[in-house]
Design an enzyme around this catalytic site. Structure first.
Site, short mmCIF file in Angstrom:
data_model
loop_
_atom_site.label_atom_id
_atom_site.label_comp_id
_atom_site.label_asym_id
_atom_site.label_seq_id
_atom_site.Cartn_x
_atom_site.Cartn_y
_atom_site.Cartn_z
CE LYS A 26 34.47 37.86 41.26
NZ LYS A 26 34.84 38.21 42.69
C1 LIG Z 1 35.79 39.44 42.70
C2 LIG Z 1 35.88 40.65 42.34
C3 LIG Z 1 37.17 41.52 42.16
C4 LIG Z 1 38.38 40.99 42.87
O1 LIG Z 1 38.67 39.72 42.81
P1 LIG Z 1 39.41 38.88 44.07
O2 LIG Z 1 40.09 37.73 43.39
O3 LIG Z 1 38.48 38.65 44.98
O4 LIG Z 1 40.43 39.84 44.52
C5 LIG Z 1 37.35 42.46 41.42
N1 LIG Z 1 36.39 43.14 40.60
C6 LIG Z 1 35.34 42.51 40.69
C7 LIG Z 1 33.94 43.18 39.75
C8 LIG Z 1 34.98 41.14 41.59
O5 LIG Z 1 33.48 40.84 41.55
#
Ligand SMILES: *Cc1c(COP(=O)(O)O)cnc(C)c1O
Length: 406
Positions: free
Chosen positions: A186
Site C-alpha cells: 500500500k
Molecule cells: C489491501 C486492501 C484491503 C485489505 O487490506 P489488508 O491489509 O491486506 O488486509 C481491503 N480493501 C482494499 C480495497 C484493499 O486494497
C-alpha cells in the site's frame, strides 16, 4: 507506489526505539516501555494528517473493515452494498460479521455507480461501502446523498487511498467511518496493519475495545479491565506501528513524486486519441498511485496487454478483467459459497445465486481498463521511456486492427 520502494534509516530508527525497550505490545507495560508508545503516536499522526478526530490501528485492512462493520452494528440479515471491482477483503469482511454482500456495478470512477446503488437498495440494506480504488475517489457527493435519503451507513474503504482527498477533505473522513490498509504494497506500509478512522467518539470507543478482546482499557492494568462486549484480537504490534510512523512522515514526499510521474505519463498517453482516462471526481485529490486508462474495445485491450507482456513491459500494468484478486469474474470461491465453516442461510442463498454474467456494465468497463502503477523511484528519463513503450505497443495493435485482413 508503494511505500516499501523508499525504505531507509528512518524506519530502522523507529524500530530500534522499540527494540531498545523490548516492549512489542501496544498496551500496558507502562514502566518498562520508558515512554515509547508507537501505536498511539501513529494514531495521532493519522488524525492530524487526515483531519479526523479518532483513529484505531488494527492488524490489517481486512480486520479494520470487519471492526468498522461490527462496531457500526452491521450483522446477520443486513445487506451491505459493495462494488464488483475491489479487493477480496470487501466480501470477506462483510461475511465475517454475518452480513450479506450485495454486489453492484462500477462505472468509470472504477467504483460504485450511484444509479446502480439506488437500484440495489432493499428494506434490508444497512450500509453502502464504496472502495476508493487505486488511489482515487468514488463519486462521494452522489453516494452520500443516497445514504442520507435512505438513512444508510456510508463506510469508505479507503485501504488503497491513504492521503487522497475529495473537495479538500481526506478520504475516509466523509462517511460514518473509513478504513485503511498498511500492508506491504500500500501507499504507506507497516509491513502489515490497518486503521479505522471516524469523528464519532462512541464508534471509536467500540473499535478500541473490539480490536482487543473487548477490553475497555479503563482498568489500572489489563487484568482490571472490564469487557462490556465480546471482541477479538485485531491488534497491531509496536514494531509494525513503528514502521508506519516512519512512513507517514514521508507521505507528502511520496505523493509529490507520484503526482509528477503521473502527469508526465498522462501527457505521453494523451497523444493517443483512442485512450481515455478513468473519471476522477476531484483530480486534485488523486494520490496518483496509478494511472488508469481505457481502450475502445475488449479485443484491442487484450491485444495490447498481450503485446506489453511479450515485450516485457509487464511490470506495473494491471489488466483487471483477468485479475484473480480484484474482479468479480474470478471470484469462483465466492459464487460457490466455498467456505470452510457454515455461512448463514441468507448469505449462502445470495452467493450461490450470483451468475458470471450478472454484471455486463462492469464487464464493459473492466474489460477495457488497464492501470499502470506509478513508481516512486522512476527518473524522468525512465518515465518517458516507459510511457513511449506503452504508446508504441498500443499504436502497433491499432495499426494491425485497421489493416485490411490479408
Ligand atoms: C489491501 C486492501 C484491503 C485489505 O487490506 P489488508 O491489509 O491486506 O488486509 C481491503 N480493501 C482494499 C480495497 C484493499 O486494497
Amino acid at each position: 507506489m508503494p511505500g516499501f520502494e523508499l525504505f531507509g534509516p528512518e524506519e530502522r530508527k523507529e524500530i530500534n526505539d522499540v527494540m531498545d525497550t523490548g516492549i512489542l505490545m501496544r498496551y500496558g507495560f507502562d514502566g518498562p516501555r520508558k515512554g515509547i508508545w508507537k501505536s498511539k503516536e501513529l494514531e495521532a499522526a493519522i488524525c492530524s494528517t487526515l483531519g479526523c478526530e479518532f483513529a484505531q490501528l488494527t492488524s490489517s485492512g481486512t480486520s479494520a473493515l470487519s471492526t468498522a462493520l461490527a462496531c457500526l452494528g452491521i450483522g446477520v440479515g443486513d445487506e451491505v452494498i459493495m462494488p464488483t471491482f475491489t479487493f477480496v477483503a470487501s466480501f470477506e469482511s462483510v461475511l465475517s460479521v454475518g452480513a450479506i454482500p450485495v454486489l453492484v456495478d462500477v462505472d468509470e470512477t472504477l467504483t460504485l455507480a450511484p444509479d446502480a446503488v439506488r437500484r440495489a437498495i432493499t428494506p434490508r440494506t444497512k450500509c453502502v461501502m464504496p472502495v476508493h480504488m487505486c488511489g482515487a475517489m468514488a463519486d462521494l457527493d452522489a453516494l452520500a446523498q443516497i445514504c442520507r435519503e435512505h438513512n444508510l451507513i456510508l463506510l469508505e474503504d479507503a485501504c488503497q487511498s491513504f492521503g487522497a482527498r475529495y473537495k479538500g477533505r481526506a478520504l475516509g473522513t466523509i462517511g460514518h467511518a473509513g478504513t485503511f490498509s498498511f500492508d506491504f504494497v500500500k501507499t504507506i506500509t507497516c509491513g502489515e496493519g490497518g486503521a479505522v478512522i471516524t469523528n464519532d467518539k462512541d464508534l471509536y470507543i467500540k473499535c478500541d475495545g473490539y480490536t482487543d478482546h473487548g477490553h475497555d482499557h479503563a482498568g489500572t492494568d489489563r487484568g482490571a479491565d472490564l469487557h462490556p462486549f465480546i471482541g477479538y484480537n485485531y491488534r497491531i504490534s509496536e514494531l509494525h506501528a513503528a514502521i508506519g510512523l516512519a512512513q507517514i512522515k514521508k507521505l507528502d514526499h511520496f505523493l509529490s513524486i507520484q503526482k509528477k510521474n503521473h502527469s508526465q505519463l498522462k501527457a505521453i498517453f494523451a497523444n493517443v486519441a483512442e485512450i481515455s482516462f478513468r473519471h476522477i471526481p476531484d483530480a486534485d485529490g488523486d494520490t496518483c498511485t496509478f494511472l488508469s486508462w481505457f481502450l475502445p474495445t475488449e479485443e484491442i485491450t487484450r491485444a495490447v496487454v498481450a503485446e506489453l507482456r511479450q515485450q516485457n513491459i509487464l511490470a506495473g500494468n494491471f489488466y483487471w478483467f483477468d485479475n484473480n484478486w480484484h474482479y468479480f469474474r474470478k471470484w469462483d470461491h465466492l459464487r460457490k459459497a466455498a467456505t470452510l465453516n457454515n455461512l448463514n442461510e441468507e448469505q449462502r442463498k445470495t452467493l450461490v445465486s450470483l451468475k458470471l454474467d450478472d454484471f455486463p456494465a462492469s464487464d464493459r468497463i473492466l474489460s477495457r481498463c488497464v492501470s499502470t502503477a506509478i513508481g516512486l523511484t522512476w527518473t524522468e528519463e525512465q518515465t518517458k521511456e516507459k510511457g513511449e513503450k506503452i504508446v508504441a505497443a498500443i499504436r502497433k495493435v491499432l495499426a494491425r486492427e485497421k489493416a485490411p485482413a490479408a
